[in-house]
Design a protein around this motif. Sequence first.
Motif, PDB file in Angstrom:
ATOM      1  N   MET A  94       0.835  -1.183   0.000  1.00 10.85           N
ATOM      2  CA  MET A  94       0.000   0.000   0.000  1.00 10.85           C
ATOM      3  C   MET A  94       0.876   1.242   0.000  1.00 10.85           C
ATOM      4  O   MET A  94       1.906   1.290   0.643  1.00 10.85           O
ATOM      5  N   ALA A  95       0.430   2.254  -0.695  1.00  9.40           N
ATOM      6  CA  ALA A  95       1.159   3.515  -0.739  1.00  9.40           C
ATOM      7  C   ALA A  95       1.135   4.174   0.633  1.00  9.40           C
ATOM      8  O   ALA A  95       0.185   4.029   1.382  1.00  9.40           O
ATOM      9  N   GLU A  96       2.176   4.905   0.921  1.00 12.39           N
ATOM     10  CA  GLU A  96       2.262   5.599   2.199  1.00 12.39           C
ATOM     11  C   GLU A  96       1.570   6.955   2.098  1.00 12.39           C
ATOM     12  O   GLU A  96       1.835   7.727   1.188  1.00 12.39           O
ATOM     13  N   HIS A  97       0.666   7.225   2.998  1.00 16.02           N
ATOM     14  CA  HIS A  97      -0.023   8.511   3.062  1.00 16.02           C
ATOM     15  C   HIS A  97       0.684   9.405   4.060  1.00 16.02           C
ATOM     16  O   HIS A  97       1.459   8.941   4.892  1.00 16.02           O
ATOM     17  N   VAL A  98       0.381  10.701   4.003  1.00 14.52           N
ATOM     18  CA  VAL A  98       0.955  11.664   4.932  1.00 14.52           C
ATOM     19  C   VAL A  98      -0.192  12.402   5.614  1.00 14.52           C
ATOM     20  O   VAL A  98      -1.134  12.852   4.954  1.00 14.52           O
ATOM     21  N   ILE A  99      -0.121  12.499   6.934  1.00 19.50           N
ATOM     22  CA  ILE A  99      -1.064  13.297   7.706  1.00 19.50           C
ATOM     23  C   ILE A  99      -0.282  14.446   8.321  1.00 19.50           C
ATOM     24  O   ILE A  99       0.803  14.255   8.871  1.00 19.50           O
ATOM     25  N   VAL A 100      -0.830  15.639   8.204  1.00 20.66           N
ATOM     26  CA  VAL A 100      -0.285  16.827   8.847  1.00 20.66           C
ATOM     27  C   VAL A 100      -1.318  17.225   9.888  1.00 20.66           C
ATOM     28  O   VAL A 100      -2.499  17.393   9.570  1.00 20.66           O
ATOM     29  N   SER A 101      -0.900  17.322  11.141  1.00 19.67           N
ATOM     30  CA  SER A 101      -1.853  17.574  12.211  1.00 19.67           C
ATOM     31  C   SER A 101      -1.209  18.405  13.309  1.00 19.67           C
ATOM     32  O   SER A 101      -0.017  18.285  13.569  1.00 19.67           O
ATOM     33  N   GLY A 102      -2.024  19.233  13.940  1.00 15.05           N
ATOM     34  CA  GLY A 102      -1.541  20.031  15.058  1.00 15.05           C
ATOM     35  C   GLY A 102      -2.411  21.250  15.266  1.00 15.05           C
ATOM     36  O   GLY A 102      -3.581  21.253  14.903  1.00 15.05           O
ATOM     37  N   HIS A 103      -1.800  22.289  15.846  1.00 13.22           N
ATOM     38  CA  HIS A 103      -2.568  23.503  16.089  1.00 13.22           C
ATOM     39  C   HIS A 103      -1.683  24.743  16.028  1.00 13.22           C
ATOM     40  O   HIS A 103      -0.465  24.666  16.185  1.00 13.22           O
ATOM     41  N   LEU A 104      -2.343  25.855  15.759  1.00 13.08           N
ATOM     42  CA  LEU A 104      -1.720  27.166  15.745  1.00 13.08           C
ATOM     43  C   LEU A 104      -2.340  27.967  16.877  1.00 13.08           C
ATOM     44  O   LEU A 104      -3.499  27.743  17.231  1.00 13.08           O
ATOM     45  N   THR A 105      -1.604  28.915  17.414  1.00 10.57           N
ATOM     46  CA  THR A 105      -2.144  29.798  18.437  1.00 10.57           C
ATOM     47  C   THR A 105      -2.019  31.237  17.954  1.00 10.57           C
ATOM     48  O   THR A 105      -0.940  31.654  17.511  1.00 10.57           O
TER      49      THR A 105
END
Length: 100
Positions: A1-12
């Motif tokens: 399976m192809a590798e996916h990328v998740i970008v996650s977090g928060h800004l203040t």
Amino acid sequence: MAEHVIVSGHLTVAPEARDDYLQGCASVVRAARAAPGCLDFAIGADLVDPGRINVFERWDSRAAVEAFRGDGPSDEQNAALLDASVAEYDVGGAARPLGP
């Protein structure tokens, strides 16, 4: 399976600046969702912290993230940030749907 990328977090940002910051992100969200390889892209106000902006992106490849990312946030957006905690995660394996 192809590798996916998740970008996650928060800004203040300052609570009184959050709505303007988010309005300035609308064109970025539209562009990301139309970009090749974007599976999901959301930037939104946190429900309990008035200065927090949650970030979530899901891409089908690292190449797709890099092709979209370009120069990143504008100077004006960077100036509004008080803090940022956002990371990229490489994801392999099958997804497990939740819910009904």
